[in-house]
Design an enzyme around this catalytic site. Structure first.
Site, PDB file in Angstrom:
ATOM      1  N   ASP A 225       0.879  -1.170   0.000  1.00 49.12           N
ATOM      2  CA  ASP A 225       0.000   0.000   0.000  1.00 49.12           C
ATOM      3  C   ASP A 225       0.910   1.211   0.000  1.00 49.12           C
ATOM      4  OD1 ASP A 225      -1.662   2.214   0.758  1.00 49.12           O
ATOM      5  OD2 ASP A 225      -3.141   0.790   1.497  1.00 49.12           O
ATOM      6  N   ALA A 285     -12.802  -6.666  -3.360  1.00 42.84           N
ATOM      7  CA  ALA A 285     -12.674  -5.207  -3.458  1.00 42.84           C
ATOM      8  C   ALA A 285     -13.567  -4.665  -4.577  1.00 42.84           C
ATOM      9  CB  ALA A 285     -11.209  -4.837  -3.705  1.00 42.84           C
ATOM     10  N   ARG A 286     -13.010  -4.514  -5.775  1.00 42.39           N
ATOM     11  CA  ARG A 286     -13.742  -4.033  -6.943  1.00 42.39           C
ATOM     12  C   ARG A 286     -13.357  -4.894  -8.134  1.00 42.39           C
ATOM     13  NH1 ARG A 286     -16.569  -1.958  -3.836  1.00 42.39           N
ATOM     14  NH2 ARG A 286     -17.172   0.222  -3.605  1.00 42.39           N
ATOM     15  N   ASP A 310     -15.713 -12.166  -5.414  1.00 41.95           N
ATOM     16  CA  ASP A 310     -17.003 -11.653  -4.950  1.00 41.95           C
ATOM     17  C   ASP A 310     -17.481 -10.488  -5.805  1.00 41.95           C
ATOM     18  OD1 ASP A 310     -19.205 -11.559  -3.058  1.00 41.95           O
ATOM     19  OD2 ASP A 310     -18.304  -9.721  -2.269  1.00 41.95           O
ATOM     20  N   GLU A 315     -21.663  -6.211 -13.131  1.00 43.93           N
ATOM     21  CA  GLU A 315     -22.470  -6.964 -12.179  1.00 43.93           C
ATOM     22  C   GLU A 315     -23.953  -6.753 -12.450  1.00 43.93           C
ATOM     23  OE1 GLU A 315     -21.236  -5.989  -8.210  1.00 43.93           O
ATOM     24  OE2 GLU A 315     -19.251  -6.876  -8.467  1.00 43.93           O
ATOM     25  N   HIS A 334     -21.336 -10.582  -4.859  1.00 48.29           N
ATOM     26  CA  HIS A 334     -21.062  -9.328  -4.137  1.00 48.29           C
ATOM     27  C   HIS A 334     -21.691  -9.361  -2.733  1.00 48.29           C
ATOM     28  CE1 HIS A 334     -19.904  -4.902  -5.004  1.00 48.29           C
ATOM     29  NE2 HIS A 334     -19.680  -5.205  -3.740  1.00 48.29           N
ATOM     30  N   GLY A 336     -19.866  -9.195   0.133  1.00 48.01           N
ATOM     31  CA  GLY A 336     -18.906  -8.711   1.121  1.00 48.01           C
ATOM     32  C   GLY A 336     -19.522  -8.050   2.336  1.00 48.01           C
TER      33      GLY A 336
END
Length: 598
Positions: A225, A285-286, A310, A315, A334, A336
């Site tokens: 990160d 995440a995305r 996920d 989508e 999705h 999460g």
């Protein structure tokens, strides 16, 4: 005598005293107006108008919200829970509402804001992402947008771990096999997690919680990160490393980065080739951070052994999606944030944010720019742009893994301290530092809160100059301390990354990098090259860019002395290909270079 009645809604402009009284008592400035017309046979008629003031604002909840959140809203406002509205129905209802709460399924576009007639004051997104809200239109119409970024952190982390373990032990595939009447124990032999290296890509709230849980499973956790402080990672036994080191050494990769221009399809064919053969990937995440076609190829070739996903680029994904149908992919729709506890937490968080905003309180989770007095904005406009771009430029010069913790901003001006309000400039520098590597939207409302939350300390210094105070600022300088730079020449004599800029003819210019003076317009993007000062360098670099039809908007060379080291700053309108950048780096006189996207 005939009697006709009509009802409408008006937006008066109450006196300042009235408005103040209404704000104090949490009252809406919208009045219900009922007009009664008594018609007689005579030419003249009487008109009686009755005004009634609604003591509560109206909040439209357009998607399912937890009961605890709805109760909080009802204690303060009139609440209209209308789900599954068509775009036309939403636009019809919105003119009667002061606030709107949605999840991810409702598109709040420009037409919605225009249909509100100026009454809509707050849009609340129950969740993190705000892809479905037109932020520019919201800001133009004076509407604050708030989200709920913290309540689903644990739920998302738990789902990431669930996918990780289910993938490692082939749970989904084995379950389907047993339900099909088969008993294939040898086919579904899994892999152990103990002692394996997990690379957490994105060490924010969710990434940190995944790392904690993975450590408990006996995994060795590393993380990448560009913004996370190394001491925070060390506190839970995680080592921050570069992007390439993370993906090349990991047995498992868990993605927790935001979807930004710099992270879009960051896991692509080139980066899959750097990975350990047999790596396993989790994404909660995305979807857009993975090049899905490249992932299918990597799965087919065995570079990636398994993936647990996920989220997807589109989508829901098409039924014939090759990635979803792949035998080595575990997919969920999705989920999460889909726990009962997270849904209630999100509901409460967004309800509190919307109610607070309607009361006029500053919202720490605001994601769009606040209203700024027009006279201040007009004067500071070019410096606002300069401040953000200096922040963006400075953070892109930081080498991965070191973490940004201390930033010093210097303002040089002929004006006295009381005549220069730097809050907006500081907010824009913070925006430039954080947004390129985060999904957080930074503005004047949440800048200081966001910086503090991320452990970023920004100090300000003012240098008083002699001369006319006609211009608010002479220059802005941004320094980042205690970090390594991917462009060594950006390090000043005192050891910090240093960039400095001025406004010339209304255009932001970069005027200093490290100890080198340059002069390049901060439009488009920039290539910085450290070179040996010699004839023909501008021509060589310009020819390489010209061959690819990359337009050079500006070029400047700053040097220590003739025939010594120099910095060449090149402004470009298009992004050069990797091959062109490689060719620039191969020029014998070029010692280092970096491409910066502004």
């Amino acid at each position: 005598m005939a009697i006709a009645a009509s009802s409408t809604s008006l937006k008066p402009s109450p006196s300042s005293a009235t408005a103040s009284w209404m704000r104090h008592h949490s009252l809406s400035t919208t009045f219900g107006v009922t007009a009664l017309f008594f018609r007689r046979s005579e030419p003249r008629c009487r008109r009686f108008v009755v005004l009634s003031m609604d003591a509560k604002p109206t909040i439209l909840v357009a998607e399912k919200l937890g009961e605890a959140g709805v109760k909080l809203l009802k204690d303060f406002a009139n609440v209209d829970c209308s789900y599954n509205l068509s775009p036309e129905e939403l636009c019809t209802k919105i003119s009667l509402c002061d606030a709107l709460i949605v999840r991810s399924g409702t598109k709040v576009n420009r037409e919605v804001f225009e249909s509100s007639g100026g009454r809509l004051k707050v849009v609340g997104r129950a969740g993190v992402g705000i892809d479905n809200v037109d932020l520019a239109a919201a800001t133009e119409h004076g509407c604050l947008v708030v989200n709920a970024p913290t309540a689903n952190t644990v739920a998302a982390a738990e789902h990431g771990i669930a996918l990780l373990t289910a993938m490692a032990r082939n749970i989904a595939q084995a379950d389907a096999s047993v339900k099909a009447g088969k008993w294939e124990r040898s086919k579904y032999v899994g892999v152990s997690l103990v002692g394996k290296i997990l690379a957490v890509m994105g060490f924010g709230k969710v990434g940190t919680e995944v790392a904690r849980r993975a450590k408990g499973l006996g995994m060795h956790v590393i993380a990448h990160d560009p913004y996370a402080p190394a001491d925070r990672a060390r506190a839970i036994g995680v080592e921050l490393v570069s992007f390439d080191e993370a993906i090349s050494s990991a047995d498992f990769i868990s993605l927790h980065m935001p979807l930004t221009p710099s992270t879009s399809k960051i896991l692509n064919e080139e980066n899959f080739a750097k990975m350990k053969k047999g790596v396993r990937i989790v994404n909660v995440a995305r979807g857009g951070v993975i090049d899905e076609e490249a992932l299918v190829k990597a799965l087919d070739s065995g570079i990636v052994a398994q993936a647990a996903l996920d989220v997807f680029t589109v989508e829901p994904p098409p039924k014939d999606n090759k990635l979803v149908q792949h035998v080595n992919v575990t997919a969920t729709p999705h989920l999460g944030a889909s726990t009962m506890e997270a849904q209630e937490g999100v509901a409460i968080e967004i309800a509190e944010a919307v109610v607070g905003a309607l009361k006029g309180e500053l919202a720490a989770t605001a994601v769009n720019a606040p209203m700024v007095p027009s006279e201040v904005l007009t004067e500071l406009k070019p410096f606002v742009s300069l401040a953000e771009k200096l922040g963006r430029l400075a953070v892109q010069l930081v080498a991965g893994g070191s973490g940004v913790k201390s930033v010093k901003v210097t303002y040089a001006s002929a004006r006295g301290p009381d005549d220069l309000d730097t809050r907006l400039l500081r907010a824009m520098i913070t925006k430039g530092l954080i947004e390129p590597i985060s999904s957080v939207f930074v503005n004047l409302v949440n800048a200081d809160f966001t910086a503090k939350q991320r452990g970023l300390r920004i100090t300000e210094e003012r240098v008083i100059l002699d001369g006319s105070p006609e211009s608010p600022l002479e220059f802005i300088q941004v320094q980042i301390a205690n970090v390594e730079s991917k462009f060594a020449s950006a390090i000043s004599d005192s050891g910090e990354i240093k960039v400095e800029g001025r406004v010339k003819d209304g255009i932001p210019h970069l005027t200093r990098v490290g100890s080198f003076e340059v002069d390049v317009s901060l439009e488009g993007s920039i290539i910085l090259c450290r070179q040996v000062d010699q004839p023909g360098m501008i021509g060589k670099v310009g020819s390489i860019l010209g061959e690819e039809n990359v337009n050079v908007s500006f070029m400047s060379v700053g040097r220590i002395a003739p025939r010594k080291q120099a910095i060449m700053a090149i402004g470009v309108d298009e992004e050069p290909s990797k091959q062109s950048l490689k060719r620039i780096g191969e020029i014998s006189a070029v010692e280092e270079f970096v491409y910066l996207n502004l």
